[in-house]
Design an enzyme around this catalytic site. Structure first.
Site, PDB file in Angstrom:
ATOM      1  N   ASP A 106      43.461  45.212  37.028  1.00 16.74           N
ATOM      2  CA  ASP A 106      43.386  44.899  38.447  1.00 16.74           C
ATOM      3  C   ASP A 106      42.284  45.761  39.072  1.00 16.74           C
ATOM      4  O   ASP A 106      41.838  46.744  38.483  1.00 16.74           O
ATOM      5  CB  ASP A 106      44.746  45.208  39.086  1.00 16.74           C
ATOM      6  N   ASP A 150      41.786  46.440  43.192  1.00 18.33           N
ATOM      7  CA  ASP A 150      42.215  47.214  44.356  1.00 18.33           C
ATOM      8  C   ASP A 150      43.478  48.007  44.057  1.00 18.33           C
ATOM      9  O   ASP A 150      44.493  47.457  43.629  1.00 18.33           O
ATOM     10  CB  ASP A 150      42.458  46.285  45.547  1.00 18.33           C
ATOM     11  N   SER A 209      42.639  39.629  42.704  1.00 23.78           N
ATOM     12  CA  SER A 209      42.883  38.613  43.730  1.00 23.78           C
ATOM     13  C   SER A 209      41.711  38.480  44.691  1.00 23.78           C
ATOM     14  O   SER A 209      41.705  37.581  45.533  1.00 23.78           O
ATOM     15  CB  SER A 209      44.161  38.950  44.520  1.00 23.78           C
ATOM     16  N   LYS A 261      48.653  36.003  42.203  1.00 29.86           N
ATOM     17  CA  LYS A 261      49.702  36.914  41.773  1.00 29.86           C
ATOM     18  C   LYS A 261      50.792  36.883  42.855  1.00 29.86           C
ATOM     19  O   LYS A 261      50.478  36.801  44.032  1.00 29.86           O
ATOM     20  CB  LYS A 261      49.157  38.341  41.641  1.00 29.86           C
ATOM     21  N   ASP A 278      48.656  48.210  40.285  1.00 30.55           N
ATOM     22  CA  ASP A 278      49.255  49.123  41.266  1.00 30.55           C
ATOM     23  C   ASP A 278      50.313  48.470  42.134  1.00 30.55           C
ATOM     24  O   ASP A 278      51.146  49.164  42.718  1.00 30.55           O
ATOM     25  CB  ASP A 278      48.171  49.680  42.194  1.00 30.55           C
TER      26      ASP A 278
END
Length: 219
Positions: free
Chosen positions: A15, A17, A111, A142, A167
């Site tokens: 991922d 962010d 995303s 997601k 996260d």
């Protein structure tokens, strides 16, 4: 002192962010402005938005609103976020972690769309992985596992042989739903049942094993 876990995989799915890039300052600014416009509580909105595409967060927060309106708002907010890099920095250890993956199968699964992911990684001083699954690559946000499954397919690795770094609750749910093991990164992650948890990427060490296996020392 936390014990070190040893995990093995054939590919890593990352991922962006909250995992590689700390963009919380921008996300807070953009989404709290949106919350104000909608008459929603900003604190409650922030509990929902991490990890998801914007339109999917809006659908949860305003369930009666037409989806085309969510997509239109999402497009405007992506443009706002792409223009705002104030406070965007690398997660501690991210640069070294990415450098340790050189030549090993890994992909970015985010995303964010292409312009936003490119801008944020650059603002954080991080190189982009060769394989990238972005908002444009998938039909579902997601916590749907589509993005991670596409990342595994692009790398030619079975889902069970992948480890996800995430996260957010939505991202961790997506990784688990894909049948992958998940390393949680940062304070949000521990609430959502990852297989292992680290404060940041300084707590991860990568070792290539001769048979194509990636060995991770986590913790």
């Amino acid at each position: 002192m936390t014990a070190t876990a040893v995990l093995t995989a054939r590919a890593l799915l990352l991922d962006m962010d909250g995992t590689l890039v700390n963009s919380d300052a921008v996300v807070e600014r953009i989404w709290r402005r949106w919350a104000d416009r909608q008459g929603l509580d900003g604190g409650e909105v922030m509990k929902v938005v991490h990890g998801r595409q914007g339109y999917a967060s809006m659908a949860l927060l305003l369930p009666g609103r037409p989806m085309e309106q969510n997509h239109a708002d999402n497009a405007r907010m992506l443009a706002e976020e792409t223009a705002d890099m104030d406070g965007v920095v690398a997660i501690p250890g991210a640069c070294e972690f990415l450098a340790s993956l050189h030549g090993l199968p890994h992909a970015l699964v985010t995303s964010a769309d292409v312009p936003l992911s490119t801008a944020r990684m650059a603002a954080a001083g991080l190189g982009l992985p060769d394989v990238r699954i972005t908002a444009e690559s998938v039909g579902a946000s997601k916590p749907d596992p589509e993005g991670f499954l596409k990342g595994a397919a692009e790398l030619g690795v079975a889902p069970a042989d992948c480890i996800v770094f995430e996260d957010s609750g939505a991202g961790i749910q997506a990784g688990l739903a894909a049948g992958m093991r998940v390393v949680g990164v940062g304070p949000r992650a521990g609430l959502h049942g990852p297989h292992a948890l680290v404060r940041d990427l300084t707590q991860v060490r990568v070792e290539a094993v001769g048979d194509g296996t990636i060995r991770l020392y986590v913790g």
